[in-house]
Enzyme design. Structure first.
Site, short mmCIF file in Angstrom:
data_model
loop_
_atom_site.label_atom_id
_atom_site.label_comp_id
_atom_site.label_asym_id
_atom_site.label_seq_id
_atom_site.Cartn_x
_atom_site.Cartn_y
_atom_site.Cartn_z
N SER A 143 0.29 -8.93 1.45
CA SER A 143 -1.18 -8.91 1.48
C SER A 143 -1.62 -8.87 2.93
O SER A 143 -1.01 -9.51 3.79
CB SER A 143 -1.72 -10.19 0.82
OG SER A 143 -3.09 -10.36 1.14
N HIS A 158 0.84 -1.21 0.00
CA HIS A 158 0.00 0.00 0.00
C HIS A 158 0.87 1.26 0.00
O HIS A 158 0.61 2.22 -0.72
CB HIS A 158 -0.88 0.05 1.26
CG HIS A 158 -1.84 -1.08 1.40
ND1 HIS A 158 -1.74 -2.02 2.40
CD2 HIS A 158 -2.94 -1.43 0.69
CE1 HIS A 158 -2.74 -2.89 2.30
NE2 HIS A 158 -3.48 -2.56 1.27
P1 AMP Z 1 -6.55 -3.57 -0.41
O1 AMP Z 1 -6.37 -2.81 0.85
O2 AMP Z 1 -6.18 -5.01 -0.32
O3 AMP Z 1 -7.91 -3.33 -1.04
O4 AMP Z 1 -5.51 -2.96 -1.44
C1 AMP Z 1 -5.49 -1.60 -1.74
C2 AMP Z 1 -4.60 -1.37 -2.92
O5 AMP Z 1 -3.28 -1.82 -2.63
C3 AMP Z 1 -5.07 -2.15 -4.18
O6 AMP Z 1 -4.87 -1.34 -5.32
C4 AMP Z 1 -4.12 -3.33 -4.18
O7 AMP Z 1 -3.91 -3.87 -5.46
C5 AMP Z 1 -2.85 -2.69 -3.65
N1 AMP Z 1 -1.95 -3.72 -3.12
C6 AMP Z 1 -2.25 -4.72 -2.27
N2 AMP Z 1 -1.17 -5.50 -2.05
C7 AMP Z 1 -0.17 -4.97 -2.79
C8 AMP Z 1 1.20 -5.31 -3.02
N3 AMP Z 1 1.75 -6.38 -2.41
N4 AMP Z 1 1.94 -4.54 -3.84
C9 AMP Z 1 1.40 -3.47 -4.47
N5 AMP Z 1 0.11 -3.08 -4.30
C10 AMP Z 1 -0.67 -3.83 -3.48
#
Ligand code: AMP
Length: 296
Positions: A185, A37
């Site tokens: 993640s 993030h």
């Molecule tokens: P989330 O909080 O899981 O909804 O993710 C928010 C944003 O962060 C989304 O655009 C995801 O694709 C991105 N994101 C999540 N994990 C990663 C990662 N390991 N590397 C880059 N971006 C990420």
């Protein structure tokens, strides 16, 4: 760093920023922040005058029996982390602010939203597209940043933004990984130590895919069965799918001759389902590092 819980306050603040002629970069998240993030926020920081991130665990993208209730939440820690990377404002609305009882409108992206994750998690992308459309309308940024980690989600959002004529750039930034290759993640926290060790198989499989096309493999079917065989050798990994598709449409490919492909994986470790992907290409075919979709 400013914090907002209500759209009305956020709009007043952003109106002032826009009046000063400043550009706004936006990073939507569900919180439980990690370096993946933060990498999006750093990129937004480099490319915009002002950076705003949202933290909202969106119930409409979770299916029945998924982890909406137990999804990790730690707003104070998230606020500390975002202030360290120079985020100017955080929008962390309540459930009622985003979905008041009168809410009846949803965004459905046909085609790209219906395969892979869309097929396995019915309603997931409808929830994602709806909340992202709402957040983009609330913030009205110049650019919004998303991770390659959720490759299909990016394609869904890119399609939605273009189809609804949303006036901002939609930007994909690379997947951030732990030192052993596991894609960062928020859900990695659910893994037991044994599952965590086994989960490195996802990245190994993606590296193998690139290695095999470097060695000359062009048949998608052969590549796929090799990758499936490798996954099958890890007893804690229960594969959901291994897909080799067109990087723009995710349509299954038969050959990688002279072209790039996205390898997308979904694998369960106990009750935790992880996804990962890589864009691979044979020697001589270049894969763009970044994907930027500009408004017409
Ligand atoms: P989330 O909080 O899981 O909804 O993710 C928010 C944003 O962060 C989304 O655009 C995801 O694709 C991105 N994101 C999540 N994990 C990663 C990662 N390991 N590397 C880059 N971006 C990420």
């Amino acid at each position: 760093m400013r914090t907002f819980q209500q759209v009305s306050g956020l709009r007043v603040y952003l109106r002032g920023i826009r009046a000063e002629g400043k550009t706004i970069g936006f990073v939507p998240t569900m919180g439980a922040l990690h370096d993946g993030h933060l990498s999006l926020m750093r990129r937004a920081r480099n490319e915009n005058d002002l950076v705003i991130a949202s933290i909202f665990v969106n119930p409409t993208q979770f299916g029945a029996g998924e982890d909406f209730e137990k999804y990790p939440r730690d707003l104070n820690k998230d606020l500390q982390m975002t202030s360290l990377v120079g985020v100017d404002a955080i929008f962390s609305p309540s459930l009622e602010e985003v979905y008041p009882p009168t809410h009846r409108t949803f965004v459905e992206v046909e085609g790209i939203g219906e395969t892979l994750e869309g097929k396995r998690r019915p309603g997931h992308f409808r929830g994602v597209a709806t909340v992202v459309a709402k957040l983009l309308n609330m913030v009205q940024p110049d650019s919004a940043y998303f991770g390659q980690k959720d490759y299909q989600q990016f394609l869904v959002i890119e399609r939605m933004a273009r189809d609804l004529n949303l006036p901002m750039s939609i930007i994909m930034a690379p997947t951030m990984r732990e030192s052993d290759g596991l894609a960062m993640s928020s859900r990695n926290a659910y893994l037991s130590p044994e599952q965590r060790k086994a989960a490195t198989i996802l990245h190994e499989v993606l590296l193998d895919a690139q290695r095999r096309v470097d060695e000359g493999e062009t048949s998608a079917a052969c590549l796929r069965s090799e990758l499936e065989a490798k996954l099958a050798r890890e007893p804690l990994a229960v594969p959901d799918y291994v897909a080799i598709g067109d990087p723009d449409t995710l349509d299954p490919l038969t050959t990688l001759e002279g072209r790039a492909a996205v390898v997308a994986l979904a694998v369960c470790f106990g009750t935790t389902r992880l996804i990962d992907n890589a864009v691979i290409a044979p020697p001589g075919v270049t894969v763009p590092k970044m994907r930027v979709s500009k408004p017409q």
